[in-house]
Structures are given as C-alpha cells and as structure tokens.
Motif scaffolding. Structure first.
Motif, PDB file in Angstrom:
ATOM      1  N   ASP B   5       1.043  -1.723  -0.328  1.00  0.00           N
ATOM      2  CA  ASP B   5      -0.190  -0.023  -0.186  1.00  0.00           C
ATOM      3  C   ASP B   5       0.615   1.072   0.051  1.00  0.00           C
ATOM      4  O   ASP B   5       0.203   2.062  -0.525  1.00  0.00           O
ATOM      5  N   PHE B   6       1.883   1.055   1.134  1.00  0.00           N
ATOM      6  CA  PHE B   6       2.849   2.353   1.312  1.00  0.00           C
ATOM      7  C   PHE B   6       3.647   2.724  -0.066  1.00  0.00           C
ATOM      8  O   PHE B   6       3.450   4.098  -0.633  1.00  0.00           O
ATOM      9  N   ASN B   9       0.827   4.557  -2.723  1.00  0.00           N
ATOM     10  CA  ASN B   9       0.389   5.898  -2.219  1.00  0.00           C
ATOM     11  C   ASN B   9       1.470   6.824  -2.331  1.00  0.00           C
ATOM     12  O   ASN B   9       1.366   7.515  -3.094  1.00  0.00           O
ATOM     13  N   ALA B  13       1.747  10.173  -4.451  1.00  0.00           N
ATOM     14  CA  ALA B  13       2.330  11.173  -3.954  1.00  0.00           C
ATOM     15  C   ALA B  13       2.760  11.864  -5.093  1.00  0.00           C
ATOM     16  O   ALA B  13       3.208  12.637  -5.496  1.00  0.00           O
ATOM     17  N   GLY B 124       0.534   8.656   3.841  1.00  0.00           N
ATOM     18  CA  GLY B 124      -1.227   8.081   3.764  1.00  0.00           C
ATOM     19  C   GLY B 124      -2.775   8.707   3.069  1.00  0.00           C
ATOM     20  O   GLY B 124      -1.939   9.051   2.466  1.00  0.00           O
ATOM     21  N   ARG B 125      -3.468   7.982   2.702  1.00  0.00           N
ATOM     22  CA  ARG B 125      -4.463   8.395   2.133  1.00  0.00           C
ATOM     23  C   ARG B 125      -4.883   9.537   2.659  1.00  0.00           C
ATOM     24  O   ARG B 125      -5.185  10.693   1.391  1.00  0.00           O
ATOM     25  N   LEU B 128      -2.911  11.382   1.039  1.00  0.00           N
ATOM     26  CA  LEU B 128      -2.828  12.058  -1.012  1.00  0.00           C
ATOM     27  C   LEU B 128      -3.351  12.760  -1.005  1.00  0.00           C
ATOM     28  O   LEU B 128      -4.058  13.525  -2.609  1.00  0.00           O
ATOM     29  N   TRP B 129      -4.955  12.632  -0.917  1.00  0.00           N
ATOM     30  CA  TRP B 129      -6.288  13.653  -0.968  1.00  0.00           C
ATOM     31  C   TRP B 129      -5.901  14.927  -1.291  1.00  0.00           C
ATOM     32  O   TRP B 129      -6.545  15.566  -1.382  1.00  0.00           O
TER      33      TRP B 129
END
Lengths: 280, 268
Positions: B5-6, B9, B13, B124-125, B128-129
C-alpha cells in the motif's frame, strides 16, 4: 484628427522633471524621429503615450482619445531588454505571447491570433526566425522580432524605443528602411527614437527633439539648427553639416555621438574629446 | 512493488507532485525566479516544524508559511535592487526559527529528517487527498494566469503597456509556486525542492524552444525522476530522495552537455 496631441504636458519621474509644458501634434501617417541625449525623456514620453508613466500636468490624446493603458491602437517595442533575449525561446512563441496576451486563461492561439502573428512575422521578414531560439539570433534579427511584437494586433501607431541600439550601420539602415516601408504600406504613424540623427536622415518626415525638459518639432532643417538647439539646452550649441551628415556640437563635443558611445559601451567622460574629430 | 500500500500511495503522491512541480517549475525557470523558489522551501521548514510543535500536520504549516512568503516576495516586486538580499535574509531567518521550533520539540531527530529530506514512503491516504486537492488548485490557477504570465515573463514592459498588471501576475504566480513548493517538500523535503521544481524544467528548456513542448517535457522529466527514484529506492533500499536527486541531476547535466556539444547548430 491628430495621431498624437500633447497639450502642455509635464512629466516627472522620481521627483525629477523630465518634460515641462511640452506641446506638439503629430499627424496620422507621419514618421517622426525622437532625438535627444540620454535622460532627455524619449522613453518617458513613449511610456506616457502608452498610459504607463503618469503625467503631472497637461493632456495627451492618441487618435483623439485620452491616453489609457492597454490601448490596442498602439504598438510598442521597448528598448531591447527583454529578460529572455538570451533564452531558448522560439521566435514564434516570443511574438505570439503578445496576441491577446493580456487576457486570462490558457494561451491556446486561435486561427485569428495565429494569422495575426504570421502577418507580423511576415511584415518584418522574420518568417524564417519563427522556429529558431532567440539566444541563437543576431542583434538585427532580435530587433526584427521586437518590431514584430509591436505589430501584433494591427496597431495604427508604432512607438519604437531605440531600435538601432547596438546594431552596426548596415543593420541600422536595414531596420530603418523596413520600418519606413511598413509605415508607408500600412499608413502607420511611427515614433522612432534614436541617439543619432544621421542614419535616419533619409527616412524621417519630422524630428521631435527633446532636451532640457523642452521639445522642438519640425523638419530636420528647422529643428537641428544652432539657435533652436541652443534654446532647448540653454547652452551654446553648434550644428555642423558635412558631406550630408549632421554633427551637433557643444563646446567642441559631438553631443549625439558622445551620447551614443556612452550608452552603448559605457565609456567614461574622458574618452569624449576624440569623438568631436570623428569625420564621416 | 505495487503489492505494498505504501508504494502505491508513494507512486500516486510522486505523480501528483511531479505534475505540479514540472509545470510550475517551468515558469519559475523561465522567469529566472529559481532563487525565490529555493527560499520559499526554506520558509516552509519553519512552517512545518512550527506546525508540528503546536500539534498540527507539517503540511498545513508548510502551505501556510510558503503561501505568505510567496505573496510577500511577489509584493516586493523585482525592481528593488536588494531583492535577493531580502529573500536571502528571510531564508536564513526561517531556517533559524525552524531550528528553534525543533529545539522545543523534544523528539525532533526523525521529524527533522522528514521535513528536510522528505518521506514519501510515509504518505497516507488523507495526505494523498490533500496533495491531490492542492495540486488541482495549483494547476487550475496556473492555467488561469498562463496567458498573461507568459506575456509578462517574455516582454514585461510591453505587457504592462497592453494592460497586464505585472504585480498581480507576479503575486498570483508566486502564490502558486508556494503551494507547489509545499507539495514538493512533502516528497523530497525542503532542502531538495530544487531537484523537482528546477532540474526537469531547466533540462526541458535546453531541449526545446517551444513553450508548449517545454512544459510537457518538464512534466514528463519530473515524472521520470519521481517514479524512477521510487523504483530504484524500492530495489536498493537507499533513500528515495537520493535517487530522485540523482536522476534529476543526471538528466540536467546530460542536457547541459548536449547543449554545449558541437552538434548544436552554431550561431549564424
């Protein structure tokens, strides 16, 4: 209608009076040389006509209307000091940046804008410069692009600030001939500032001479004369005509030539004496 | 690599930031304002460490401080002769404050490294947003001002005469640069922002004379640097920021060598 009408105009920059109580009128289609020493107000006058430099008195009207910034009737080539003159920007992008460049949004150039840019490049004979980088061009080629920028948007009045600076005599003549031809073909009014009158002698309709915060306008013979220039500068000025060339002398110094050398090469004042003896 | 996951991400990013840094950086180089960009990132250091000290996310402090400084530099204008000195003083003052904030923040070592050299693998998510939203704001703003920005950059005196407000354009542009710097700092850290914002853009400007091609190339090179750096970091276990700077430097110096080689057509 006059192209430019200055009525008792005064302009100060940073507390210094550049022009005081100056009046003159220029008719549409005239090719006027703006002469005068460094700091006599040639650039300031152009900036005032563009509405960028504020006047402290009097009124300037361009084609009958008061000056305003962003007047599309005026094209302007500032003294060649663009920050990217040594950059790797194509001639096309350099000229196209002017087309409706004041509007917000993305710089997509529509067909009308592209045609306008092509036309300006074509007028100055720079179509082949469109794809080249400005940094790779000669001084004369860059000058043509600066004039092309001024022609974008089909102006009726061209303000060209020292377009001959740092060009050799052959290229100077080429720029003068080109501007005169464009002016005649498109019936443009042209203000062309220069340090030296001689290269312009064959092309000018009239001379606007700035000096000592005053201005004199008229034919070359009327304005470039001892009495008129002495009155402008409030000093003894002698005008010598030799082999079809004109030398403006003050106490033995060639004023125009000195100014030119001084600006272009940064010579100090001690170098001046010799220039008075420069024969053509 | 994308099982983690990282890493997903980090790639997302890196992609967002490369897009923004490549596009904004192109105009930064075009306008000769790279020093201002460099200074903004150092101002961001004080912002990020200050934010951590009072319990806010570092990105909030970064954006807040760089934005203020960017608008400030834009307002100074470029007609002040001592401008670079002023910017340089603000730069060192900011680093000083950053140091002070770290001094008060007890467990500072890892935090300082993350702010200075970036920590893209920890994105993290939620971050990212935030990066996505700020990136959209940046690119939207850049698109909105790009026409007068190009005019004002290539021929400021004519642009002014034609009705462009040089000051408004300068302030808006530096506000956009400030956000782009904050975003880039999130990936490569405040010390290495140059590598994403200036390296790819400067290389692109050596490769093409067309503005549109240049912007596209700058974005592409920034993406290659960011994603290439992440990939190399994953397989070597060396720091991501090192690999990004290595790629960026490699591309820049390769284009510089190409530009000075005799193959290039000589000046007529």
């Amino acid at each position: 209608m006059t192209a430019i009408a200055c009525d008792r105009v005064s302009i100060g920059v940073g507390g210094r009076t550049i022009l005081s109580d100056v009046s003159f009128a220029i008719a549409p289609g005239e090719f006027v040389g703006v002469l005068g020493a460094n700091g006599s107000g040639k650039t300031t006058l152009m900036r005032a006509i563009l509405g960028v430099a504020p006047t402290s008195g009097g009124a300037i009207r361009v084609f009958g209307e008061p000056v305003r910034r962003g007047n599309p009737a005026i094209g302007y080539a500032p003294q060649g000091r663009s920050p990217v003159l040594h950059g790797r920007i194509s001639g096309w992008d350099f000229v196209a940046s002017v087309a409706n460049g004041h509007r917000w949004g993305l710089p997509w150039r529509g067909p009308a804008e592209r045609a306008d840019v092509e036309r300006a490049l074509h007028l100055v004979g720079a179509a082949e410069l469109a794809r080249r980088a400005i940094a790779d061009m000669s001084g004369g080629e860059r000058q043509r692009l600066l004039i092309a920028q001024a022609l974008v948007g089909s102006p009726r009045l061209l303000l060209l600030d020292e377009p001959l600076i740092s060009l050799d005599p052959r290229h100077q003549q080429a720029v003068i001939d080109m501007v005169r031809d464009i002016g005649r073909t498109l019936r443009l009014t042209v203000l062309f500032s220069a340090h030296e009158i001689n290269p312009l002698l064959g092309a000018l309709d009239r001379v606007l001479y700035l000096g000592g915060t005053h201005a004199a306008i008229g034919s070359v013979d009327e304005v470039i004369s001892g009495p008129v220039l002495s009155r402008l500068y409030d000093a003894e000025i002698e005008v010598i005509r030799l082999h079809g060339r004109i030398f403006v002398m003050s106490a033995g110094h060639d004023l125009e030539h000195d100014a030119h050398r001084h600006d272009a090469h940064g010579h100090d004042a001690h170098a001046h004496d010799a220039h008075a003896h420069d024969a053509p | 690599m994308f099982d983690y996951d990282f890493m997903v991400n980090a790639f997302a990013a890196g992609g967002i930031v490369a897009l923004v840094a490549g596009a904004v950086g192109f105009f930064l180089v075009l306008r000769g304002q790279t020093f201002a960009g460099h200074a903004l990132s150092h101002v961001g250091f004080a912002g990020a460490t200050g934010a951590v000290l009072i319990g806010l996310p570092p990105l909030a402090g970064l954006v807040g401080f760089t934005l203020l400084a960017g608008i400030g530099i834009g307002l100074i204008g470029d007609r002040i002769s001592s401008r670079d000195v002023v910017i340089g003083m603000v730069l060192s003052l900011s680093l000083g404050f950053g140091l002070l904030f770290l001094h008060f923040y007890t467990s500072y070592a890892s935090q300082a490294t993350a702010v200075l050299f970036g920590n893209v693998l920890a994105v993290g998510r939620p971050t990212l947003w935030t990066l996505g939203a700020l990136g959209a704001l940046c690119l939207g703003g850049l698109a909105a001002i790009s026409r007068p920005l190009i005019f004002a950059s290539l021929q400021p005196e004519l642009a002014e005469a034609k009705g462009v407000s040089l000051k408004v354009v300068a302030v808006l542009f530096l506000a956009i640069v400030a956000i782009a710097v904050a975003e880039s700092a999130q990936i490569v850290g405040v010390l290495l922002v140059f590598t994403l914002m200036v390296g790819p853009s400067a290389a692109a400007q050596r490769l093409t004379t067309r503005l549109s091609v240049g912007v596209a190339l700058s974005v592409l090179l920034a993406l290659v640097d960011a994603w290439g750096g992440l990939t190399l970091a994953f397989y070597t276990d060396w720091p991501t920021s090192f690999w990004i700077t290595a790629l960026s430097g490699l591309v820049y110096f390769a284009t510089a060598l190409m530009a000075t080689s005799p193959i290039r057509p000589a000046r007529p």
